[in-house]
Design an enzyme around this catalytic site. Sequence first.
Site, PDB file in Angstrom:
ATOM      1  N   HIS A 377      53.338  51.475 -16.594  1.00  0.00           N
ATOM      2  CA  HIS A 377      52.238  52.182 -17.256  1.00  0.00           C
ATOM      3  C   HIS A 377      51.530  51.282 -18.265  1.00  0.00           C
ATOM      4  O   HIS A 377      50.603  51.701 -18.952  1.00  0.00           O
ATOM      5  CB  HIS A 377      52.795  53.427 -17.956  1.00  0.00           C
ATOM      6  CG  HIS A 377      51.756  54.375 -18.452  1.00  0.00           C
ATOM      7  ND1 HIS A 377      51.467  54.536 -19.802  1.00  0.00           N
ATOM      8  CD2 HIS A 377      50.933  55.229 -17.800  1.00  0.00           C
ATOM      9  CE1 HIS A 377      50.527  55.448 -19.947  1.00  0.00           C
ATOM     10  NE2 HIS A 377      50.170  55.886 -18.755  1.00  0.00           N
ATOM     11  N   ASP A 384      43.937  32.947 -20.867  1.00  0.00           N
ATOM     12  CA  ASP A 384      44.310  31.578 -21.237  1.00  0.00           C
ATOM     13  C   ASP A 384      45.488  31.596 -22.213  1.00  0.00           C
ATOM     14  O   ASP A 384      46.431  32.361 -22.023  1.00  0.00           O
ATOM     15  CB  ASP A 384      43.098  30.838 -21.814  1.00  0.00           C
ATOM     16  CG  ASP A 384      41.975  30.677 -20.772  1.00  0.00           C
ATOM     17  OD1 ASP A 384      42.262  30.830 -19.578  1.00  0.00           O
ATOM     18  OD2 ASP A 384      40.829  30.424 -21.164  1.00  0.00           O
TER      19      ASP A 384
END
Length: 459
Positions: A377, A384
């Site tokens: 969930h 990056d």
Amino acid sequence: MLTDLIALSALCLHALGAVAAMHAVVHARTPQGAMAWALGLVLLPYVTLVPYLYLGSSQVHGYLETPRRLPGAPPVEAGTHPACLRLDALATLAGRPFRRGHALQLLVNGEAAFDAMFAAIATARHEVLAQFFIVHDDTLGQRFARVLLDRAAAGVRVHLLYDGIGSHELPESYVDALRTGGVEVHAFAGRRWRNRFQLNFRNHRKLLVIDGAQGFVGGLNVGDEYLGARPPLSPWRDTHLGFAGPAVADLRQAFADDWRWTTGMRLPDGTPTAPRGDASLLVVTSGPADPQETGSLCFTALIHAARERLWLSTPYFVPDAAVMAALQLAVLRGVDVRVLIPSRPDHRGVFLASTLHAHEAVQRGIGIYRYQPGFLHQKALLVDGHTAAIGSMNLDSRSFRLNFELSAIAVDDGFARAVEAMLQEDLALCRPVTETEYRQAPYLRRVAMHVARLFDPIL
């Protein structure tokens, strides 16, 4: 006489259906939604007219009467992380700047998150603002009620918002006990009577603000299943973020906007919070009252910012065309794109549509991974080595344009490393999706996937 009455009633229904169809064409958020509602209302008003009142007709006009920020204000405060400049469009979209000076705490599961939130509530001296899509009257729900009542008894202002549809199982006795104990509690629905039965345009946000100084956001609601007590979906995989610093004021404002919409009352102004750390943070709120598709644009902007890595986790993978194109472009420019999704369904229709989208994503070179131990969930995203987002937004149309959502976008190298480590552990428990998942599915199941995808605009 009876025949004439039936004919007149049918004529009236078709006339009302035609009027509602014109409304749908003008106000639906997507062309697909407009077409579906218009055809249904014109051809089958006996079936679609009443559902349109509670599914298709928005009642959130006027939610915010003034812009969040004056045009021309800088999207990035001085001293923020350099990567914030790459995300300045997000700040403009959010209507508030990236702020510097935050201490961040990654709460990697329900136990850690609720322990931290309950501990923070216990320290409150002036104000507790809590909001959840779902509140259950179970073991965790009773613990939650006790800590709120304890603070109210100590003279702390305690406000609780829960969604009237998400928390439809919450008994009145639970709410009455809180009110009797001094907690200001309301169901998010708005003051118009139709809002109270509106199945769309729900408030899916999860937030907690303590004394204007500590904030929490993420995917966890108040219920035992979020601690893993809901077979066969357990163990439940979810994540929250705790933070302190100036952006807590923005989180408080998000609650204040919802509180005013629901109750008609303004909260007292808060006090600015001093810097508490080095991380930069942006609070992004989105919802059906926005003039633009804030949720979809938020995901798209984050995906476009990636140069090396784009990892994200979502329970529902039903991207719109813009997000799917952004993911594909990221792959084409050499970004390591990985999407974690559940292996177990909690909503069958969404799971079927998600499976088809996952198949098409794999064909485009996007890495899709199914989390094996339990239900995933978690709503987390990593860009990056510097940016991570934690919040309530799912990657589906319901979060993009039908529900009120909230996300915190943190720009900090150390926090990004913590999120990377967390997602690496999750990926180790995943199975990669290949094209065989779709191709080896029984024919009727594949048909069901394509039928489910027709309902993408409301999934």
